[in-house]
Design a protein around this motif. Structure first.
Motif: not given
Length: 582
Positions: A409-411, A419-422
């Motif tokens: 996970s990255k924010m 912005t959030s990524y998985t």
């Protein structure tokens, strides 16, 4: 018959006469016995009882009568000359007559100054206009005192150019009886600065006036427009014939401020119930009913409703929003009509409603300012969350879903965007808030995502098992390839979405570019390179400058395509790709 001598005047008279033919003195005062009939028989009474003393006649009673008549005549003459102080009687005729005037003044010597259409005149106690409204409004006319009133005398064109106006004195017929070089003082530093009365009145046979004219710039005089004699301009006294005499400054200034009525004072216990409830705060309404005592027992009441915040005075002075004047006699009868009272109350209600709206608007502004202040404080308090955060873990998806999988996970958190990524796939791009010690974002259908904050150790919790994100950078960059296109003008103009219509209004003039394509977003479809590529587009969420839209992609079997709008920097992201408005 024999002749005798009159004891009063010494003249000869018959002894049978009843009074002296010369002075008219009765016989009984001559000191002689008067016969009771025409016979010569003398009375048998003793002589001492027949003869009365002969008192000397005086005219004291006559002189007293004459003096009384003279006093009465003098009083009557004074009454006729100065008008007397007859009692004011409130009548329907007087009340109706007063409605014709814009301004009225206190009665003095049976006369009251009135103003209509910018001119002054006088009425009597019955409300009859005995001196027409014809005198200049430059200075309100003076009060009658000792039979005379001071008015501006601008009958000549030359006098109309004077800075300080020529004045004259009229009698109760409106005739100028004293004219000459008598003036008001110059406007700067004027002695007569009272708002209601600026012209003097007679007292004890004297009146204070200025003796020099001061011309305007359009008039005559020196190069600056001032009279050559201005420096010698001073107060002098005149008598009822207009004769000038000198006076000490103290006496001159005392007379210059003399008026034959009492200075206005607050008239208590007459405010209506609604007036007594008016709050005196930053949006104050000042309500005053001042009175002037007339010389005949009546009162002139000036009822004023003032907005203390009106331009140009603000809360320091106020503007006379509404004024009403009326008389009250010694019995409490008033010339105030129901129509006037209703008009004043309606004006007060309207003014209060207007001020209440201003007050509420001020409260709204203050609340908004407080909200912004709190947000600013909150922003400063959580500045440590800004940057790039990462978290890796192994998740057991179960036997049928692939078993154990590595999840990354990255924010990327900035001041107003998250912005959030998985596993490299964009999950969310939009606004967020800090509530109850947690980051709240991705609001939709009554649900939201929440990330608890550890303010003590400055950490962001990744799950409920005590696992935390690791801050890898203070940069806001997402770490993914970006386009060569720069942010357009739309990015520099901050847009706040308050309604769904705001979102569509923003998108109606926005074209996004990237990866060799350009596209527009409309409610009907997503247009790529000028051609429709999807079904209808709907807004599913908006917050501040962020909005989330969804549409169906027919080329992928109707899969839902999510678009994340960021009006703050003029971008839209989808599937990990970011496009910018050019």
């Amino acid at each position: 018959m024999a002749l005798t001598t009159c004891k009063e005047c010494g003249g000869k008279m018959s002894d049978r006469a009843t009074e002296c033919p010369h002075c008219g003195c009765p016989r009984e005062f001559q000191g002689e016995i008067q016969p009771k009939d025409n016979s010569s028989t003398q009375s048998q009474e003793p002589l001492s009882e027949q003869i009365q003393p002969n008192p000397k006649k005086t005219h004291k009673g006559l002189w007293i009568s004459i003096a009384a008549i003279l006093v009465i005549a003098l009083c009557a003459g004074a009454f006729l000359l100065f008008g007397g102080t007859s009692t004011l009687k409130i009548t329907p005729e007087l009340t109706k007559a007063l409605q014709r005037y814009d301004q009225i003044d206190a009665f003095s010597e049976g006369m009251a100054a009135v103003r209509r259409d910018g001119k002054w005149g006088y009425i009597n106690l019955q409300g009859e206009e005995v001196i027409p409204c014809q005198f200049s409004d430059e200075f309100p006319v003076g009060q009658f005192s000792e039979g005379l009133a001071c008015v501006v005398d601008d009958r000549s064109e030359k006098d109309k150019k004077l800075w300080n106006k020529r004045v004259g004195f009229i009698n109760k017929k409106g005739e100028f009886v004293i004219t000459g070089d008598y003036f008001t003082e110059a406007p700067a530093g004027a002695v007569w600065e009272d708002e209601s009365h600026k012209l003097p009145s007679f007292k004890d046979g004297k009146c204070a006036v200025w003796n020099t004219a001061v011309f305007s710039l359009e008039g005559e005089g020196t190069e600056s427009g001032w009279s050559k004699e201005y420096e010698s301009n001073k107060i002098v006294l005149i008598d009822s014939k207009g004769k000038i005499s000198q006076a000490h400054d103290s006496l001159a200034y005392q007379l210059a401020n003399y008026h034959p009525y009492v200075i206005p004072t607050p008239y208590k216990d007459v405010l209506t119930p609604i007036e007594t409830k008016v709050a005196f705060d930053d949006y104050a309404v000042n309500i005053a009913r001042d009175t002037v005592e007339c010389d005949n027992g009546a009162k002139l009441v000036t009822w004023q409703i003032i907005d203390a915040n009106s331009y140009p005075y603000g809360m320091y002075g106020g503007t006379y929003e509404k004024t009403c004047q009326y008389y009250i006699d010694q019995y409490g009868n008033s010339t105030l009509t129901p129509e006037q009272e209703k008009s004043m109350e309606q004006h007060l209600n309207g003014l209060m409603a207007s001020l209440l709206e201003k007050h509420n608007e001020q409260l709204r502004r203050e609340a908004e300012e407080e909200r912004i202040r709190q947000e600013e404080e909150e922003r400063k308090r959580v500045e440590w969350i800004y940057g790039t955060w990462e978290y890796s873990m192994v998740v057991d998806m179960g036997r049928y879903l692939g078993g154990r999988k590595q999840m990354n996970s990255k924010m990327i958190i900035s001041e107003d965007n998250l912005t959030s990524y998985t596993n490299g796939k964009l999950d969310y791009n939009g606004g967020y808030t800090i509530e109850n010690g947690a980051i709240i974002y991705d609001r939709h259908n009554g649900y939201c995502s929440s990330l608890p904050l550890d303010f003590t150790n400055k950490r962001i919790e990744a799950d409920r098992n005590g696992k935390y994100f690791t801050k890898v950078s203070s940069s806001y960059s997402n770490g993914y390839p970006s386009t060569s296109y720069s942010t357009s003008a739309n990015a520099s103009s901050y847009t706040t979405f308050r309604t769904e219509a705001d979102v569509w209004a923003y998108l109606s003039s926005t074209v996004y570019y990237g990866r060799g394509t350009h596209f527009r977003i409309t409610q009907r479809y997503l247009e790529v390179n000028g051609s429709p590529q999807t079904g209808g587009v709907r807004v599913v969420n908006f917050n501040g400058s962020r909005a989330t839209l969804q549409t169906s992609d027919p080329y992928s079997g109707g899969q839902i395509l999510t678009l994340y709008i960021n009006a703050a920097n003029g971008s839209v992201s989808s599937g990990g790709e970011v496009y910018y408005a050019k």
